[in-house]
Each structure stands twice: as structure tokens, then as C-alpha cells.
Design an enzyme around this catalytic site. Structure first.
Site, PDB file in Angstrom:
ATOM      1  N   ARG A 225       0.830  -1.207   0.022  1.00 54.49           N
ATOM      2  CA  ARG A 225       0.082   0.014   0.009  1.00 54.49           C
ATOM      3  C   ARG A 225       0.849   1.231   0.175  1.00 54.49           C
ATOM      4  NH1 ARG A 225      -3.440  -2.588  -1.767  1.00 54.49           N
ATOM      5  NH2 ARG A 225      -5.549  -3.093  -0.909  1.00 54.49           N
ATOM      6  N   HIS A 273      -1.116  -0.174 -10.090  1.00 58.54           N
ATOM      7  CA  HIS A 273      -1.734  -1.015  -9.161  1.00 58.54           C
ATOM      8  C   HIS A 273      -2.468  -2.234  -9.953  1.00 58.54           C
ATOM      9  CE1 HIS A 273      -4.169  -1.121  -5.287  1.00 58.54           C
ATOM     10  NE2 HIS A 273      -3.998  -2.638  -5.672  1.00 58.54           N
TER      11      HIS A 273
HETATM   12  P1  NAP Z   1      -2.125 -10.981   5.271  1.00 52.81           P
HETATM   13  O1  NAP Z   1      -2.091 -12.420   4.866  1.00 52.81           O
HETATM   14  O2  NAP Z   1      -2.989 -10.486   6.234  1.00 52.81           O
HETATM   15  O3  NAP Z   1      -0.697 -10.664   5.691  1.00 52.81           O
HETATM   16  C1  NAP Z   1      -0.273  -9.434   6.320  1.00 52.81           C
HETATM   17  C2  NAP Z   1       1.231  -9.576   6.858  1.00 52.81           C
HETATM   18  O4  NAP Z   1       1.713  -8.414   7.457  1.00 52.81           O
HETATM   19  C3  NAP Z   1       1.049 -10.486   7.972  1.00 52.81           C
HETATM   20  O5  NAP Z   1       2.283 -11.239   7.904  1.00 52.81           O
HETATM   21  C4  NAP Z   1       1.281  -9.700   9.276  1.00 52.81           C
HETATM   22  O6  NAP Z   1       1.832 -10.468  10.387  1.00 52.81           O
HETATM   23  C5  NAP Z   1       2.105  -8.622   8.691  1.00 52.81           C
HETATM   24  N1  NAP Z   1       1.647  -7.465   9.681  1.00 52.81           N
HETATM   25  C6  NAP Z   1       0.768  -6.470   9.819  1.00 52.81           C
HETATM   26  N2  NAP Z   1       0.995  -5.770  10.549  1.00 52.81           N
HETATM   27  C7  NAP Z   1       2.246  -5.704  11.084  1.00 52.81           C
HETATM   28  C8  NAP Z   1       3.020  -5.141  11.852  1.00 52.81           C
HETATM   29  N3  NAP Z   1       2.450  -3.808  12.565  1.00 52.81           N
HETATM   30  N4  NAP Z   1       4.187  -5.310  12.055  1.00 52.81           N
HETATM   31  C9  NAP Z   1       4.762  -6.601  11.540  1.00 52.81           C
HETATM   32  N5  NAP Z   1       4.150  -7.159  10.672  1.00 52.81           N
HETATM   33  C10 NAP Z   1       2.737  -6.888  10.362  1.00 52.81           C
HETATM   34  O7  NAP Z   1      -2.236 -10.025   4.024  1.00 52.81           O
HETATM   35  P2  NAP Z   1      -1.810 -10.386   2.433  1.00 52.81           P
HETATM   36  O8  NAP Z   1      -3.014 -11.118   1.694  1.00 52.81           O
HETATM   37  O9  NAP Z   1      -0.434 -11.131   2.408  1.00 52.81           O
HETATM   38  O10 NAP Z   1      -1.613  -9.159   1.662  1.00 52.81           O
HETATM   39  C11 NAP Z   1      -0.791  -7.884   2.056  1.00 52.81           C
HETATM   40  C12 NAP Z   1      -1.237  -6.710   1.608  1.00 52.81           C
HETATM   41  O11 NAP Z   1      -0.948  -6.794   0.190  1.00 52.81           O
HETATM   42  C13 NAP Z   1      -2.733  -6.371   1.459  1.00 52.81           C
HETATM   43  O12 NAP Z   1      -3.131  -6.004   2.899  1.00 52.81           O
HETATM   44  C14 NAP Z   1      -2.812  -5.447   0.309  1.00 52.81           C
HETATM   45  O13 NAP Z   1      -2.726  -4.040   1.071  1.00 52.81           O
HETATM   46  C15 NAP Z   1      -1.748  -5.697  -0.482  1.00 52.81           C
HETATM   47  N6  NAP Z   1      -2.192  -6.159  -1.683  1.00 52.81           N
HETATM   48  C16 NAP Z   1      -1.742  -5.524  -2.993  1.00 52.81           C
HETATM   49  C17 NAP Z   1      -2.327  -5.876  -4.231  1.00 52.81           C
HETATM   50  C18 NAP Z   1      -1.691  -5.126  -5.439  1.00 52.81           C
HETATM   51  O14 NAP Z   1      -2.201  -5.435  -6.404  1.00 52.81           O
HETATM   52  N7  NAP Z   1      -0.943  -4.227  -5.234  1.00 52.81           N
HETATM   53  C19 NAP Z   1      -2.916  -6.818  -4.227  1.00 52.81           C
HETATM   54  C20 NAP Z   1      -3.375  -7.659  -3.194  1.00 52.81           C
HETATM   55  C21 NAP Z   1      -2.944  -7.226  -2.072  1.00 52.81           C
HETATM   56  P3  NAP Z   1       1.038 -11.489  11.098  1.00 52.81           P
HETATM   57  O15 NAP Z   1       1.222 -12.774  10.238  1.00 52.81           O
HETATM   58  O16 NAP Z   1       1.932 -11.666  12.254  1.00 52.81           O
HETATM   59  O17 NAP Z   1      -0.141 -11.458  11.319  1.00 52.81           O
END
Ligand code: NAP
Length: 310
Positions: A225, A273
Site C-alpha cells: 500500500r 496497481h
Molecule cells: P495478510 O495475509 O493479512 O498478511 C499481512 C502480513 O503483514 C502478516 O504477516 C502480518 O503479520 C504482517 N503485519 C501486519 N501488521 C504488521 C505490523 N504492525 N508489524 C509487522 N508485521 C505486520 O495479507 P496478504 O494477503 O499477504 O496481503 C498483504 C497486503 O498486500 C494487503 O493488505 C494489500 O494491502 C496488499 N495487496 C496489494 C495488491 C496489489 O495489486 N498491489 C493486491 C493484493 C493485496 P502476522 O502474520 O504476524 O499477522
């Protein structure tokens, strides 16, 4: 018969209708599935996406779950009228797209491909890039997307460090966690991939201080993001020659305004994006799996923790 309201926007309905109907049929679920809602009190499940058709969830008194088509939930998680369980999207198609984007852009920087693709002076520079094993990569976020990308980067040969909120152990990855692990995770990293959600804790996680910890000449890849990076600090680190490049897919304002300095900066690549998107065929099966689980009284998958914000 259950009622499923597709409230993810009229533009998405044509690409989702057939795969959703097929997934429901395959799961043996009889459902009235529609992009129209005449009586919110009769709706059992809402399929949603930011910019979709609902801002007030209060009238959906029977709704058992709101099933978001996006992985990121920052635009909906703070909606106080949404008291129903909220599930985010973890879709094999979305994950595969993200792995490809991250691998492609990591290899571009690792192999210094631009030197040969953009070589108007026809310079014969036979310097070979190092092997992946010599290029440390750090992935911030080890969730559905971050872990898949870290694993793929490791398979290519990069030494990969992953950083998350909770402590983790994944074979082949150096796993660090918590605020205390961030400096260690970034120190010496030559490629940094941001796959964190947008929350109050992650905003500006890459700032003047933390950018100072990465190796000189490092590349930053941000498909997470826009708010994860302090834009001013990023530009300063590029202009000072501390960072080599930044490839950015997400921005604080999207579309990125035409007069934004990122467009013209020679050290920044903008992608609009497109790193990964939810794929209707695979995502429909994920949505229907959650409906089937709820109907069977089983726990929902990919439930959002409102307190954590992701
Ligand atoms: P997810 O499964 O919820 O994983 C989020 C990760 O971030 C987890 O490992 C979490 O730790 C970690 N995290 C969250 N807050 C943190 C903090 N304060 N300190 C350290 N680590 C932290 O999400 P995801 O499915 O992988 O997706 C991640 C992000 O990618 C989405 O939220 C979205 O913003 C982005 N995204 C972008 C696109 C694009 O096209 N550009 C597409 C899809 C998603 P824990 O494992 O310990 O909970």
C-alpha cells in the site's frame, strides 16, 4: 435456499456471475444470487468490494458474513455499521499474480537489466551480476502474499528474511518479528519487498530512519500500500544515492496524479496497481467455500481481526 447479494459493483458482476453460479452448484448450495437487493433483511451473505454498493450494513440483520473480494480491507474495516463477520480475499490466482510481479521486478533489479535494455550509447559492459545467493532480500509481511513471494524468491536462490507481527518459523527463511526485529530485517537488505496491510502501525514503516538501514543501492518494491512509505523520505534517499531504485505499484492517491514527482523521477518505476488482482474463477471458489463453511457451522476462513485492522 439462501440469499447471496453481490454488492461488489455492477462492473464486476458480468465476470463473476458465471463462476459464482458454477462454484455454488459444485458445492451443492441452492442460492438466490443477485446484484440487486430488494430486502436487506433477507440477505444471508454479502459479496463486497471497496467502491461497492453498500456503505451502511445496518439493515442486513440476517447476514452471516461479508465476503470481501479484495485482500486489503483498510477501506472497510473501520465502517462501524459493519458488525457482521468480515472475510478478506486469499485467492490462489491473486497470490500467483503477486509472486510473478515480485519475482519479475526483483530479477530486473538483481540482474541490472536496465543497463542492457536502455543502452542508447551501445556501451559494452561485460560486468556479470552476482548470483541470487549473494543478494539479500527482505520481505516485510509474511502473510498469504508475503510468504508466497518469500518462498518463490528463496527458490530462485536469494537469502530471504521475512518480517511479521507475530513470531514465525518457515524452513529456509530467516524470520524476524515485531518492532524490535525491523532494523535487523532491513539492515543490509539489497531488495526490500513491502507486503504489509495498511494499518496505523504500518503507515510510513519505510521512513528516513528505516530507509537508512538498507544496503546502499538497494531497490524497494512496494506492491503493498502507498501509505507504507514516507514519499518525501523515499525521494530524498533516491536523490542522495542511498537507494538505487523504487518500483511502486500502490500510492497514497490512485490514480497517481499526473504532476506527482514519482512519474518523472529516473529512480522510480510506476506500475498502476496491477501487481495482482482477484481472479473471478479462483476467487468464486474461495467465496463459496466460506458460504459452505458458514452453512455447516464451521469457522470462516480469512476472517479479519477488527482490532488489528487486517
Ligand atoms: P495478510 O495475509 O493479512 O498478511 C499481512 C502480513 O503483514 C502478516 O504477516 C502480518 O503479520 C504482517 N503485519 C501486519 N501488521 C504488521 C505490523 N504492525 N508489524 C509487522 N508485521 C505486520 O495479507 P496478504 O494477503 O499477504 O496481503 C498483504 C497486503 O498486500 C494487503 O493488505 C494489500 O494491502 C496488499 N495487496 C496489494 C495488491 C496489489 O495489486 N498491489 C493486491 C493484493 C493485496 P502476522 O502474520 O504476524 O499477522
Amino acid at each position: 435456499m439462501i440469499t447471496v447479494y453481490f454488492a461488489a459493483g455492477a462492473a464486476r458482476w458480468p465476470s463473476y456471475e458465471a463462476p459464482l453460479r458454477q462454484a455454488l452448484a459444485e458445492a451443492g448450495i441452492t442460492a438466490a444470487l443477485s446484484p440487486d437487493c430488494t430486502d436487506p433483511a433477507q440477505v444471508d451473505y454479502i459479496i463486497f468490494a471497496p467502491g461497492g454498493d453498500i456503505s451502511d450494513f445496518t439493515p442486513f440483520t440476517r447476514c452471516k458474513a461479508v465476503l470481501n473480494l479484495w485482500a486489503g480491507v483498510e477501506k472497510i474495516v473501520g465502517n462501524t455499521s459493519l458488525t457482521q463477520p468480515l472475510c478478506r480475499m486469499v485467492d490462489p490466482g491473486l497470490t500467483a499474480g503477486m509472486v510473478e510481479w515480485v519475482l519479475g521486478h526483483s530479477l530486473r533489479h538483481h540482474l541490472r537489466m536496465d543497463r542492457h535494455i536502455l543502452n542508447p550509447a551501445h556501451i559494452w559492459d561485460p560486468t556479470c551480476p552476482p548470483l541470487a545467493a549473494e543478494r539479500p532480500v527482505t520481505v516485510l509481511g509474511l502473510g498469504a502474499l508475503g510468504l508466497a513471494c518469500a518462498t518463490a524468491l528463496r527458490a530462485v536462490g536469494f537469502p530471504v528474511t521475512g518480517w511479521s507481527r507475530s513470531e514465525k518459523h518457515h524452513p529456509g527463511l530467516r524470520c524476524l518479528s515485531g518492532p524490535q526485529g525491523l532494523q535487523q530485517a532491513l539492515t543490509g537488505a539489497e531488495i526490500v519487498v513491502l507486503l504489509l496491510p495498511k494499518t496505523p502501525e504500518t503507515e510510513n514503516i519505510l521512513n528516513a530512519d528505516s530507509l537508512g538501514w538498507v544496503a546502499k543501492g538497494a531497490a524497494i518494491l512496494n506492491p503493498g500500500r502507498g501509505d507504507l512509505i514516507d514519499d518525501t523520505a523515499l525521494l530524498a534517499a533516491l536523490d542522495a544515492g542511498h537507494l538505487g531504485h523504487a518500483t511502486l505499484d500502490v500510492f497514497r492517491t490512485e490514480p497517481l496524479p499526473q504532476d506527482h514527482p514519482f512519474w518523472a523521477h529516473p529512480g522510480i518505476t510506476v506500475t498502476p496497481h496491477i501487481a495482482a488482482e482477484t481472479r473471478p474463477a479462483t476467487a468464486s471458489r474461495v467465496v463459496v467455500e466460506n458460504i459452505a463453511r458458514a452453512e455447516a457451522g464451521a469457522p470462516l476462513l480469512h476472517l479479519v481481526d477488527r482490532a488489528r485492522g487486517y
